[in-house]
Design an enzyme around this catalytic site. Structure first.
Site, PDB file in Angstrom:
ATOM      1  NE  ARG A  89       0.230  -0.262   4.659  1.00 17.04           N
ATOM      2  CZ  ARG A  89       0.121  -0.221   5.924  1.00 17.04           C
ATOM      3  NH1 ARG A  89      -0.865   0.393   6.454  1.00 17.04           N
ATOM      4  NH2 ARG A  89       0.993  -0.793   6.713  1.00 17.04           N
ATOM      5  N   GLY A 122      -4.628  -1.855  -0.536  1.00 15.94           N
ATOM      6  CA  GLY A 122      -3.611  -0.868  -0.892  1.00 15.94           C
ATOM      7  C   GLY A 122      -3.911   0.533  -0.378  1.00 15.94           C
ATOM      8  NE  ARG A 173       7.166   5.618   5.357  1.00 19.79           N
ATOM      9  CZ  ARG A 173       6.833   4.419   5.860  1.00 19.79           C
ATOM     10  NH1 ARG A 173       6.290   4.332   7.078  1.00 19.79           N
ATOM     11  NH2 ARG A 173       7.014   3.332   5.167  1.00 19.79           N
ATOM     12  NE  ARG A 180      10.434  -1.583   3.892  1.00 21.12           N
ATOM     13  CZ  ARG A 180       9.379  -0.993   4.431  1.00 21.12           C
ATOM     14  NH1 ARG A 180       8.900  -1.445   5.555  1.00 21.12           N
ATOM     15  NH2 ARG A 180       8.796   0.023   3.841  1.00 21.12           N
ATOM     16  CG  ASP A 249       7.791  -6.424   7.745  1.00 19.66           C
ATOM     17  OD1 ASP A 249       7.925  -7.178   8.718  1.00 19.66           O
ATOM     18  OD2 ASP A 249       6.707  -5.847   7.493  1.00 19.66           O
ATOM     19  CG  ASN A 250       7.179  -2.909  10.229  1.00 17.22           C
ATOM     20  OD1 ASN A 250       7.044  -2.633   9.042  1.00 17.22           O
ATOM     21  ND2 ASN A 250       6.207  -3.432  10.944  1.00 17.22           N
ATOM     22  CG  ASP A 259       6.090   0.720   8.554  1.00 16.97           C
ATOM     23  OD1 ASP A 259       6.101   1.759   7.873  1.00 16.97           O
ATOM     24  OD2 ASP A 259       5.980  -0.414   8.065  1.00 16.97           O
TER      25      ASP A 259
HETATM   26  P1  AMP Z   1       2.777  -3.379   8.215  1.00 20.63           P
HETATM   27  O1  AMP Z   1       2.553  -4.382   9.299  1.00 20.63           O
HETATM   28  O2  AMP Z   1       1.802  -2.258   8.221  1.00 20.63           O
HETATM   29  O3  AMP Z   1       4.167  -2.902   8.164  1.00 20.63           O
HETATM   30  O4  AMP Z   1       2.496  -4.162   6.840  1.00 20.63           O
HETATM   31  C1  AMP Z   1       2.970  -5.447   6.598  1.00 20.63           C
HETATM   32  C2  AMP Z   1       2.731  -5.835   5.137  1.00 20.63           C
HETATM   33  O5  AMP Z   1       1.342  -5.784   4.814  1.00 20.63           O
HETATM   34  C3  AMP Z   1       3.429  -4.953   4.133  1.00 20.63           C
HETATM   35  O6  AMP Z   1       3.861  -5.760   3.063  1.00 20.63           O
HETATM   36  C4  AMP Z   1       2.335  -4.026   3.694  1.00 20.63           C
HETATM   37  O7  AMP Z   1       2.576  -3.489   2.417  1.00 20.63           O
HETATM   38  C5  AMP Z   1       1.125  -4.934   3.706  1.00 20.63           C
HETATM   39  N1  AMP Z   1      -0.118  -4.169   3.891  1.00 20.63           N
HETATM   40  C6  AMP Z   1      -0.535  -3.554   5.003  1.00 20.63           C
HETATM   41  N2  AMP Z   1      -1.715  -2.943   4.811  1.00 20.63           N
HETATM   42  C7  AMP Z   1      -2.065  -3.168   3.526  1.00 20.63           C
HETATM   43  C8  AMP Z   1      -3.179  -2.791   2.703  1.00 20.63           C
HETATM   44  N3  AMP Z   1      -4.186  -2.046   3.167  1.00 20.63           N
HETATM   45  N4  AMP Z   1      -3.186  -3.221   1.435  1.00 20.63           N
HETATM   46  C9  AMP Z   1      -2.195  -3.976   0.938  1.00 20.63           C
HETATM   47  N5  AMP Z   1      -1.116  -4.353   1.651  1.00 20.63           N
HETATM   48  C10 AMP Z   1      -1.052  -3.959   2.930  1.00 20.63           C
HETATM   49 MG    MG Z   2       5.653  -2.151   7.492  1.00 20.23          MG
END
Ligand code: AMP
Ligand code: MG
Length: 482
Positions: A89, A122, A173, A180, A249-250, A259
């Protein structure tokens, strides 16, 4: 060019990303722009604030020089490995060399589906956009390495979340990079040593140019990342900050906080405090963050082994020696930050730090307010206010006598003032700003951002924001919002 793009990540091999334009949204409206940041990025401010600029911030138009891509990455989420995550996203619009000569990423978050979106839409709801804006800018003002907020816009469409349909937003951002631990893991999972070398060389050039001079640049890269994380996590903890989703990943290799999902600053102190609704096991609790940092760095080290030495035993030996230095580096940062907060001279005995935290935990005392009042006492105020934070006075009086004995308020006052913020983004205030924004009122959001720009200064007009939540205002749980 309205934005002086100078892109390097998009020049890396094609398997590092997918070319992807943001999706169109019906009705972009500006919520807030960070003019100061835009200026250091040499972005044409007049244009950015115009309908054309806002259209770019919402993803409806692509600025000249932008090469939009979704970056590939993998990651361990709560300990479980996913070989493919990636920008699901978010879209990297490009890079800008700022007025200090530092290269920065400009990314849109919530700008539509990419090939990495899996089941997600997304998009971003306005709430998480508001949260990331407030908290990342507060962190920057608090002096913590962090990604920054350039702008927040609404899209004019609803996104469907657990709570129901919510106004959609896009967050712009700025980061030193979005590389990462998970970016490295993506290529390790594919046994792609060439890609790992490209990525490591790119990271060194961008973040740790001194490592290039080392006889083993990749071992030096690991050392630099270890030092940056040790310092970052100690800094977080000294402010009562809980990241909430310290997945690999964060974890940015640059050492910036990245994040802001279910993150929170603690009100009442407890070392095992968590907020995230999904962190049921307490993996990312306040007091676990250093251990998790080391765990994440160990995953990073694994990806570098093939680069550190062709002899795998030797590579492991070098990496283990580096990782073994993390606890010591973290501790020395942690102790020096807490010494400063308490007003202890460098030679003071260490136990008082732990005793202070134990005392706060046992009486559920507000972390920020305690250090704020202690700073006032150090400046000559009567101890009445700080005493009033404790329901059981006796243990406090004992602690206080010790403090009088060991602290050096006269010489440490400047340090205390610089380490003990008066304002933090309290959860109930962030929540209030989010709920008001959903109702179309951005005043609490703007007010918070403005107040938090000077967290160490006395600002009588924002005295209300110092207050901890009333019992009915306490936020116990935070959400990723995705
Ligand atoms: P996060 O935990 O927010 O860092 O996200 C972890 C993973 O989920 C990353 O690959 C993000 O791109 C994906 N992700 C989180 N929210 C969405 C969303 N609304 N649509 C698509 N991918 C998402
Ligand atoms: Mg993330």
């Amino acid at each position: 060019m309205n934005i002086p793009f100078d892109n390097t990540y998009a020049q890396l091999p094609e398997r590092f990303f997918a070319k992807q334009a943001p999706v169109q949204v019906p009705d972009p409206k500006l919520v807030r722009i960070n003019r100061e940041l835009a200026t250091t990025l040499s972005i044409n401010l007049e244009w950015l604030e115009s309908a054309d600029g806002v259209s770019m911030l919402a993803g409806n138009t692509i600025a000249e020089g932008s090469e939009p891509i979704a970056q590939a990455y993998a990651g361990h989420q709560f300990g479980g490995f996913s070989a493919q995550l990636g920008d699901g996203r978010a879209i990297l619009l490009g890079e800008i060399v700022d007025s200090n000569g530092a290269r920065k990423d400009l990314q849109l978050k919530g700008s539509g589906r990419t090939i990495f979106s899996r089941g997600g839409d997304g998009k971003a709801a306005l709430g998480p956009v508001i949260r990331e804006y407030i908290v990342s800018e507060a962190m920057a003002a608090l002096g913590v390495p962090t990604t920054r907020a350039l702008a927040a816009v609404t899209t004019g469409e609803k996104v469907l979340r657990q709570e129901g349909p919510l106004p959609g937003g896009v967050f712009a951002r700025v980061a030193s990079s979005h590389i990462r631990v998970g970016t490295y893991q993506y290529f390790l999972a594919r046994n792609d040593n060439d890609a790992l070398r490209f990525l490591a060389d790119h990271t060194i050039a961008r973040h740790f140019p001194d490592a290039a001079e080392n006889e083993n640049p990749y071992a030096a890269l690991l050392d630099s990342a270890i030092t940056a994380q040790a310092s970052l996590i100690a800094h977080w903890m000294s402010l009562g900050f809980i990241h909430g989703v310290m997945n690999t990943d964060n974890t940015a290799i640059s050492g910036e906080t990245i994040d802001y999902g279910p993150c929170a600053f603690m009100d009442t102190f407890h070392p095992q405090k968590t907020f995230s609704s999904i962190d049921t096991g307490g993996r990312y609790a306040w007091g676990n963050q250093a251990d998790i940092g080391l765990w994440n760095l160990t995953r990073f080290a694994e990806t570098l082994l093939p680069l550190i030495s062709e002899d795998s035993d030797k590579a492991i030996e070098i990496a283990e020696a580096s990782l073994a230095r993390f606890p010591e580096q973290f501790n020395s940062q942690y102790v020096s930050r807490f010494r400063a907060k308490i007003g202890l001279p460098a030679e003071a005995p260490m136990p008082l730090i732990q005793e202070t935290l134990d005392l706060l935990a046992s009486q559920k005392v507000d972390f920020t307010l305690f250090f704020r009042h202690l700073t006032k006492v150090a400046a000559g105020d009567s101890p009445e206010t700080i005493t009033s934070l404790f329901s059981d006075k006796e243990p406090f009086e004992q602690w206080f006598a010790k403090w009088r004995n060991e602290a050096d308020p006269a010489n440490c006052l400047a340090n205390m003032r610089a380490s003990n913020p008066i304002l933090i983004p309290r959860n109930h205030r962030v929540e209030e700003a989010i709920q008001s924004a959903y109702n179309g009122d951005y005043a609490p959001f703007h007010c918070l951002v403005e107040a938090l720009a000077k967290p160490y200064s006395e600002q009588a007009e924002y005295a209300d924001l110092e207050k901890p939540p009333l019992p009915e205002e306490v936020v116990c749980e935070t959400f990723c919002g995705t």
